[in-house]
Design a protein around this motif. Structure first.
Motif, PDB file in Angstrom:
ATOM      1  N   PRO A 176       9.915   1.568  -9.037  1.00 32.32           N
ATOM      2  CA  PRO A 176       9.550   1.601  -7.847  1.00 32.32           C
ATOM      3  C   PRO A 176       8.397   2.969  -7.220  1.00 32.32           C
ATOM      4  CG  PRO A 176      11.465   1.812  -8.385  1.00 32.32           C
ATOM      5  CD  PRO A 176      11.333   1.350  -9.344  1.00 32.32           C
ATOM      6  N   LYS A 177       8.384   3.478  -8.468  1.00 35.07           N
ATOM      7  CA  LYS A 177       7.358   4.383  -7.514  1.00 35.07           C
ATOM      8  C   LYS A 177       6.016   3.741  -7.812  1.00 35.07           C
ATOM      9  CE  LYS A 177       9.946   8.821  -9.216  1.00 35.07           C
ATOM     10  NZ  LYS A 177      10.031  10.248 -10.127  1.00 35.07           N
ATOM     11  N   THR A 178       5.502   3.493  -9.412  1.00 31.49           N
ATOM     12  CA  THR A 178       3.997   3.041  -9.178  1.00 31.49           C
ATOM     13  C   THR A 178       3.686   1.838  -7.893  1.00 31.49           C
ATOM     14  OG1 THR A 178       4.758   2.869 -11.548  1.00 31.49           O
ATOM     15  CG2 THR A 178       2.556   0.622 -11.077  1.00 31.49           C
ATOM     16  N   LEU A 179       4.807   0.739  -7.911  1.00 31.41           N
ATOM     17  CA  LEU A 179       4.731  -0.299  -6.609  1.00 31.41           C
ATOM     18  C   LEU A 179       4.709   1.015  -5.772  1.00 31.41           C
ATOM     19  CD1 LEU A 179       7.872  -2.721  -7.830  1.00 31.41           C
ATOM     20  CD2 LEU A 179       5.092  -3.305  -8.180  1.00 31.41           C
ATOM     21  N   ASP A 180       5.698   1.294  -5.021  1.00 31.83           N
ATOM     22  CA  ASP A 180       5.056   2.565  -3.758  1.00 31.83           C
ATOM     23  C   ASP A 180       3.635   3.083  -3.833  1.00 31.83           C
ATOM     24  OD1 ASP A 180       4.989   4.890  -2.524  1.00 31.83           O
ATOM     25  OD2 ASP A 180       6.892   3.912  -1.246  1.00 31.83           O
ATOM     26  N   VAL A 181       3.234   3.256  -4.730  1.00 28.11           N
ATOM     27  CA  VAL A 181       1.907   3.986  -4.672  1.00 28.11           C
ATOM     28  C   VAL A 181       0.313   2.115  -4.432  1.00 28.11           C
ATOM     29  CG1 VAL A 181      -0.426   4.862  -6.338  1.00 28.11           C
ATOM     30  CG2 VAL A 181       2.104   5.573  -5.976  1.00 28.11           C
ATOM     31  N   LEU A 182       0.763   1.622  -5.696  1.00 29.42           N
ATOM     32  CA  LEU A 182      -0.713   0.451  -5.177  1.00 29.42           C
ATOM     33  C   LEU A 182      -0.329  -0.142  -3.652  1.00 29.42           C
ATOM     34  CD1 LEU A 182       0.386  -0.905  -8.574  1.00 29.42           C
ATOM     35  CD2 LEU A 182      -1.696   0.684  -7.838  1.00 29.42           C
ATOM     36  N   PHE A 183       1.102  -0.249  -3.019  1.00 37.47           N
ATOM     37  CA  PHE A 183       1.233  -1.560  -2.005  1.00 37.47           C
ATOM     38  C   PHE A 183       1.365  -0.762  -1.477  1.00 37.47           C
ATOM     39  CE2 PHE A 183       6.181  -3.145  -3.162  1.00 37.47           C
ATOM     40  CZ  PHE A 183       5.135  -4.184  -4.162  1.00 37.47           C
ATOM     41  N   ARG A 184       0.988   0.743  -0.627  1.00 37.94           N
ATOM     42  CA  ARG A 184       0.284   1.449  -0.126  1.00 37.94           C
ATOM     43  C   ARG A 184      -1.124   1.722  -0.177  1.00 37.94           C
ATOM     44  NH1 ARG A 184       4.841   4.776   2.669  1.00 37.94           N
ATOM     45  NH2 ARG A 184       6.118   4.755   1.704  1.00 37.94           N
ATOM     46  N   THR A 185      -1.632   1.527  -1.144  1.00 36.29           N
ATOM     47  CA  THR A 185      -3.009   2.146  -1.440  1.00 36.29           C
ATOM     48  C   THR A 185      -4.120   0.963  -1.377  1.00 36.29           C
ATOM     49  OG1 THR A 185      -2.604   3.190  -3.162  1.00 36.29           O
ATOM     50  CG2 THR A 185      -4.890   2.023  -3.342  1.00 36.29           C
ATOM     51  N   ALA A 186      -3.188  -0.354  -1.337  1.00 35.27           N
ATOM     52  CA  ALA A 186      -3.877  -2.689  -1.066  1.00 35.27           C
ATOM     53  C   ALA A 186      -3.563  -2.341   0.231  1.00 35.27           C
ATOM     54  CB  ALA A 186      -2.642  -3.049  -1.455  1.00 35.27           C
TER      55      ALA A 186
END
Length: 415
Positions: A176-186
């Motif tokens: 989830p930490k990785t997804l959180d960063v990538l979702f917000r970045t995108a």
């Protein structure tokens, strides 16, 4: 259920027993990946451009909203096919919209931009990156690298006026930490869609629901829940792809991806034809938008064009889908047909109305058959069903270990 009123009254539908309110929050939308992810299967033949055009025609007729035209970054031929298909869609004035897959690198995205500009039609850029820790470990990636590639790729598409969907490969095994960063970045870079992927067919219904709830939490925290659409892209490694596709719609995904005949990487993708079939049976497809009279034709075309055979017991399009040689089953169908109610005959031993999709019930003769099978077969093929002939065929069938072919039955009759 989409059935005749009289027949529906004869079926107690446990599927509807505890349901309150509509099954789906909105009309389902589909992305057909047959000519992109589907042809990544190591066993398929890449269809010709004319065959791909015919598949797109059938998709459009069935009411599929979007087709993935391919991965232009794969090379010159892929780029030529994508451009020809896009021009074909414009020329034939099809309703279907398009997207293309691209890694999060400029050399994959730039050809999509150039094709779109030459044709004068927007193509949704579906830019993907592996996000699971196992993939990052194997590739030697870290989160900063993933974030950098995501930001640059999404910005490149957005700055050139194209809609961008951000695809996290192996989402169902990502932290989830990785997804959180990538979702917000995108999203901050302008992506209008997140595509959650079960790339390795890992998810169960519990996993899908947990991932969806997490993603919605990220969107709520950004005050973007109503601005960002969600897609589900599933694979069938555990045999759960179709069920998860239906759950995805029920739980609120905007679009679900699939391939005709379920073709695709390894054991394949969600079956687009079975997804459409089930939503039809659930009464969730608007007949003004979705013409499923060509659904079997679509499956047969995918099979012919890719060289992937249709398994005999494959639902709806399989050879055995509406075929029986078992005496008790055949007797029920025969009795139903004698009432003159074809829908009753279709449904007495099937949950799928064969005639709606251009199929029909078939009564065969085998070692499990009763005399009624033989009587039906003989009359259906224009023979006088005398007692002597019925006995001869029936006794022969009982000595065999398989369903008789037409030639075998004729040989017995001739003897």
């Amino acid at each position: 259920m989409a059935t005749h009123a009289n027949t529906a009254a004869l079926i107690y539908d446990w599927n509807e027993k505890e349901r309150t309110g509509p099954l789906l929050r909105r009309a389902p939308r589909f992305v057909d990946e047959s000519i992109r992810d589907g042809i990544q299967s190591p066993s398929v033949r890449d269809p010709s451009i004319e065959q791909k055009m015919q598949l797109v025609r059938l998709m459009d007729r069935m009411g599929v909203q979007t087709v993935n035209l391919g991965l232009p970054g794969a090379g010159k031929r892929a780029q030529e096919d994508v451009e020809r298909l896009l021009r074909f869609i414009v020329e034939e004035k099809l309703r279907i919209t398009t997207n293309c897959a691209a890694r999060t690198i400029a050399s994959d995205i730039t050809p999509i931009i150039e094709i779109s500009q030459r044709v004068g039609v927007p193509i949704e850029v579906m830019t993907f990156i592996g996000s699971s820790p196992i993939r990052s470990y194997a590739e030697g990636w870290d989160n900063e690298r993933l974030k950098k590639h995501t930001l640059e790729a999404v910005k490149l598409g957005v700055e050139n006026g194209l809609p961008v969907g951000f695809v996290t490969e192996d989402t169902t095994r990502s932290h989830p930490k990785t997804l959180d960063v990538l979702f917000r970045t995108a999203i901050d870079a302008g992506a209008g869609r997140l595509v959650l992927c079960d790339t390795c067919g890992h998810a169960t219904p519990d996993g899908l629901r947990s991932l969806l709830n997490f993603t919605r939490g990220v969107l709520r925290s950004m005050d973007m829940e109503d601005q960002i659409e969600l897609d589900w892209h599933g694979h069938n490694d555990r045999g759960l792809a179709l069920a998860l596709g239906l759950f995805a719609f029920e739980w609120g995904f905007d679009r679900v991806h699939g391939c005709g005949l379920g073709i695709g990487e390894r054991v394949g993708n969600t079956s687009m034809d079975l997804l459409l079939l089930n939503l039809y049976l659930l009464g969730q497809l608007d007949p003004r938008r979705h013409d499923l009279s060509c659904l079997v034709e679509y499956v047969e075309a995918v099979s012919e064009y890719t060289g992937v055979p249709i398994h005999p017991s494959y639902p709806l399009a399989g050879r055995d889908a509406f075929r029986t040689a078992t005496g008790v089953h055949a007797a029920a169908i025969i009795k139903a047909e004698k009432t003159g109610d074809h829908e009753l005959a279709d449904r007495v031993y099937s949950s799928v109305p064969a005639r709606v999709f251009g199929r029909q019930q078939q009564i065969e003769i085998g070692h499990y058959s009763g005399r009624s099978n033989v009587l039906y077969w003989l009359r259906a093929h224009g023979y006088e069903a005398t007692d002597e002939l019925v006995d001869r065929v029936f006794n022969f069938a009982k000595l065999q270990n398989h369903t008789l072919t037409t030639d075998e039955v004729k040989a017995v009759i001739g003897a």
